[in-house]
Scaffold this active site. Sequence first.
Site, PDB file in Angstrom:
ATOM      1  N   GLU A 132      35.173  57.100 -14.308  1.00 43.64           N
ATOM      2  CA  GLU A 132      36.112  56.103 -13.805  1.00 43.64           C
ATOM      3  C   GLU A 132      35.551  54.689 -13.873  1.00 43.64           C
ATOM      4  O   GLU A 132      36.278  53.712 -13.764  1.00 43.64           O
ATOM      5  CB  GLU A 132      36.528  56.438 -12.358  1.00 43.64           C
ATOM      6  CG  GLU A 132      35.505  56.139 -11.277  1.00 43.64           C
ATOM      7  CD  GLU A 132      34.362  57.136 -11.265  1.00 43.64           C
ATOM      8  OE1 GLU A 132      33.336  56.865 -10.636  1.00 43.64           O
ATOM      9  OE2 GLU A 132      34.495  58.191 -11.919  1.00 43.64           O
ATOM     10  N   ASP A 177      37.161  31.137 -46.656  1.00 36.64           N
ATOM     11  CA  ASP A 177      37.498  30.095 -47.617  1.00 36.64           C
ATOM     12  C   ASP A 177      36.218  29.372 -48.013  1.00 36.64           C
ATOM     13  O   ASP A 177      35.165  29.556 -47.405  1.00 36.64           O
ATOM     14  CB  ASP A 177      38.507  29.124 -47.003  1.00 36.64           C
ATOM     15  CG  ASP A 177      39.170  28.235 -48.050  1.00 36.64           C
ATOM     16  OD1 ASP A 177      38.994  28.495 -49.246  1.00 36.64           O
ATOM     17  OD2 ASP A 177      39.843  27.266 -47.651  1.00 36.64           O
ATOM     18  N   ASP A 199      40.971  27.548 -41.545  1.00 31.39           N
ATOM     19  CA  ASP A 199      41.356  26.474 -40.620  1.00 31.39           C
ATOM     20  C   ASP A 199      42.610  25.719 -41.024  1.00 31.39           C
ATOM     21  O   ASP A 199      42.978  24.749 -40.379  1.00 31.39           O
ATOM     22  CB  ASP A 199      40.204  25.475 -40.469  1.00 31.39           C
ATOM     23  CG  ASP A 199      39.828  24.810 -41.796  1.00 31.39           C
ATOM     24  OD1 ASP A 199      40.427  25.158 -42.830  1.00 31.39           O
ATOM     25  OD2 ASP A 199      38.940  23.938 -41.784  1.00 31.39           O
ATOM     26  N   ASP A 214      46.169  29.352 -43.928  1.00 32.30           N
ATOM     27  CA  ASP A 214      45.318  30.447 -43.452  1.00 32.30           C
ATOM     28  C   ASP A 214      45.946  31.233 -42.306  1.00 32.30           C
ATOM     29  O   ASP A 214      45.454  32.313 -41.958  1.00 32.30           O
ATOM     30  CB  ASP A 214      43.962  29.895 -42.982  1.00 32.30           C
ATOM     31  CG  ASP A 214      43.139  29.336 -44.129  1.00 32.30           C
ATOM     32  OD1 ASP A 214      43.051  30.010 -45.167  1.00 32.30           O
ATOM     33  OD2 ASP A 214      42.586  28.232 -43.979  1.00 32.30           O
ATOM     34  N   ASN A 243      26.498  68.178 -16.047  1.00 33.12           N
ATOM     35  CA  ASN A 243      26.922  68.512 -14.684  1.00 33.12           C
ATOM     36  C   ASN A 243      28.008  69.580 -14.661  1.00 33.12           C
ATOM     37  O   ASN A 243      28.075  70.401 -13.733  1.00 33.12           O
ATOM     38  CB  ASN A 243      27.433  67.256 -13.975  1.00 33.12           C
ATOM     39  CG  ASN A 243      26.292  66.395 -13.472  1.00 33.12           C
ATOM     40  OD1 ASN A 243      25.190  66.885 -13.269  1.00 33.12           O
ATOM     41  ND2 ASN A 243      26.561  65.105 -13.277  1.00 33.12           N
ATOM     42  N   ASN A 282      28.264  59.987  -6.899  1.00 28.85           N
ATOM     43  CA  ASN A 282      29.005  59.232  -7.912  1.00 28.85           C
ATOM     44  C   ASN A 282      28.933  57.738  -7.649  1.00 28.85           C
ATOM     45  O   ASN A 282      28.762  56.930  -8.574  1.00 28.85           O
ATOM     46  CB  ASN A 282      30.463  59.700  -7.910  1.00 28.85           C
ATOM     47  CG  ASN A 282      31.251  59.128  -9.065  1.00 28.85           C
ATOM     48  OD1 ASN A 282      30.882  59.290 -10.218  1.00 28.85           O
ATOM     49  ND2 ASN A 282      32.342  58.460  -8.758  1.00 28.85           N
ATOM     50  N   ASP A 288      27.267  54.902 -10.068  1.00 27.63           N
ATOM     51  CA  ASP A 288      28.029  53.734 -10.531  1.00 27.63           C
ATOM     52  C   ASP A 288      27.280  52.435 -10.259  1.00 27.63           C
ATOM     53  O   ASP A 288      27.251  51.533 -11.099  1.00 27.63           O
ATOM     54  CB  ASP A 288      29.396  53.699  -9.842  1.00 27.63           C
ATOM     55  CG  ASP A 288      30.352  54.738 -10.399  1.00 27.63           C
ATOM     56  OD1 ASP A 288      30.002  55.377 -11.415  1.00 27.63           O
ATOM     57  OD2 ASP A 288      31.435  54.915  -9.814  1.00 27.63           O
TER      58      ASP A 288
END
Length: 832
Positions: free
Chosen positions: A275, A317, A580, A584, A648, A673, A677
């Site tokens: 998550e 270019d 530019d 383009d 796990n 958990n 995290d």
Amino acid sequence: MDTHATARPMQWNGLSSAEAQARFKRDGPNQIRPQPQRRLALQLLARFQNPLVLILLAASGVSAMTGDVMGAAVIGVIILASVLLDFFQEHRAGRAAERLAEQVAVTVTTLRDGLPCALALPQLVQGDVVLLSAGNLVPADGLALEVEDFFVNQAQLTGEPYPVEKHVDPSAGFDAWLPEAGNAVFMGSSVISGSARILVMRTGSATALGQIAASLAKPAPATAFERGTRQFGLLIMRLTLAMVLFVLLVNIVHHRPLLESFLFAVALAVGLTPELLPMIVSVTLARGALRMADQKVIVKRLSAIQDMGSMDVLCTDKTGTLTQARIRLERHVDAQNQEYARVLELAYLNSSFETGLKSPLDDAILQHGEVDVSGWKKLDEVPFDFERRRVSVLVARGSQRLLICKGAPEDILRLCARYEGEGGEILPLDAQARGRIEGLFDRLGDDGFRVLGIGWREVAADHPHAVVTDETALIFAGLAAFLDPPKASAGPALAAMVASGLAVKIVTGDSERVTRHVCAQLGLPITGVLTGQEIARMNDDALRARVGGVNLICRANPAQKTRVLLALKARGHVVGYLGDGINDAPSLHTADVGISVDSAVDVAKQAAAMILLENDLHVLHAGILEGRRTFGNVMKYIMMATSSNFGNMFSMAAAAVVLPFLPMLPLQILLNNLLYDVSELPLPLDRVDHEDMARPRRWDMRFIRNFMLVIGPISSVFDLLTFYLLIVLFKADEALFHTGWFVESIATQVLVIFVIRTRRNPLRSHPHPWLMLVSLGVVALAMLLPFSPIAGDLGFAPLPLEFFALLTVLLVVYLLLVEAGKRWFYRRWAYA
């Protein structure tokens, strides 16, 4: 709506600031689909819409009602901490990205309080007076108040690719507006040439484009990276669902309490689901955007960072990127290759009176101020477009009227029937003379000159306007030859890009000979050449087969450039385009990564996903490496999450079958958990090894799956070994077993970061200090929790000191085996 404003010239100087502010409050921002800005509280509450979060909250409530108030409270605190962590990290990342995008937002020149000012497009309101010129985007629907040779491209509304001239018509009413209306301009159009003063009549969703967009609104297609993360998430969710159902079934068979089994299954789902992935992706991309800003690259679309990291072909270019764009007019010669002042005079007249977007070639011509054009006046103009590749002006002096045409030499020569010989004598342009002139501009191209052809013819006095069909039976006057030296930095930058696994292709409207000369000066080998004429004769399949072997595409118009990009993408390449100019914009939109510069025209900046603050390939190369760094850090989390979660799953399955009690309490799974995290939060700051940035990397689900299948079982083996030692050696009861596995699980999950984060020997690849500090801090906290005052509330029991000695041995062996498995894996499978 102020439909009568055109009748009151005093309002041509625009609105007052107070009136503009009032109208903005009334009508809202000038956006087709304004982004709804929900309050922070609502954004936070939206985080609780996650089904797993809702299930956990419901389970916590059930626990409280059954008497386990402390357990319910702790579960609630952990859920709240996880949601807040995710929310604040993503919110900060989003705000940082918005601030960067604001630096390169397109602005429009508007009259407020009678004075011109630069205004962000969303701030525009009905009644504003806007000044437009070549290269601008039309910011809203409006009426023309003043125009001068004003041509716009409104293909987005009509599909018609050719410029349309607009004029003033005070008698036309607002309700009669149609796309073909000669006095109306529409949001989404772009100005090709000329200038105008426009009265804004409709903004945002009320515009013609806004009404179309509202009826055809579709979400933007997902990028390769977004599709990959979605596929990964679905893979993990499927495996997690299967595991949870299996564990729940086993617990029911063992006649364990239903509520406890349900809580365990839900907590297991949370523990096994990555998550944190959306937050890690958002924060890593935002961090990458900030680092790229330090490298003078502004990211407008965050997902483009990953595309930049995966990009393996760069189309660019020539002018201004490979060359200095400091063009000098070096020669102006006749058909005999002799210096001829009349060529300069005609070219100067054309460039002086042209109202379209001035090119660097025009600027170079106009530097010759010795040419006197004071006796001439302009009557009309046929503006430049990229299909004709020329521009014509109709000028008069006394009774003399001339149509002067300037453009690509081969196109000008094709339109000529005669040429000027020595002394200005007009001679027939026969095959011999035509071949001699073609040979002349070929030789000039071989010497590195960019060449323009100059043609002219007299026009009758009763012919007041110029149209495309007038560009026939011209007299060839001669050639204007320009030099644009290569940038000193371009050669080393190109070499660095090629060394980084990037294929560089030059896509230009210039001639093959000139471009070959520039490439030779830069040391860029030519592997193959494709011209616009050849592309025009090919179907898409033939172009797809040919384009991979060439790196020089010359004399290509915008439509042909777009076909080249699509062909490269069809071959499986991730393609970037650097440009530019007005021409383009289609290519910038088509490419996986559209790259422009801060000095580009509005339409190019709007179409681009990234903006370079310096027009320098070294800046672009630095941005590419930063994109690869960002992608690498996201992949670290993916690799760790997959291998850890897969391991796990097996451990939980085995424990649920053989143990007479739950292998870990639901509360402990959630805490595990949360701590894991937290250990991952500094990952976006981490360093990425040089070899991981040496080549483009793509999302590869097969590679990720194989890594999971190799490393995951190693984690399971050590989990099972821990189970055995706890039960056999330490004679662990339920609380001691939960505690021992909790500490071992945290230690192995977190410390393996230092092995998986690099393909090198972990001792030779140094993590970011914050990653090391937070990770070691999380492991230390997990070891101290069983001895803390809240240990009993968490279901923990004090661990014997012998356990920690044994755990140290297990950790060393585990990390060594993971390192060996990692090395074997990278030898077995190709680089992702």
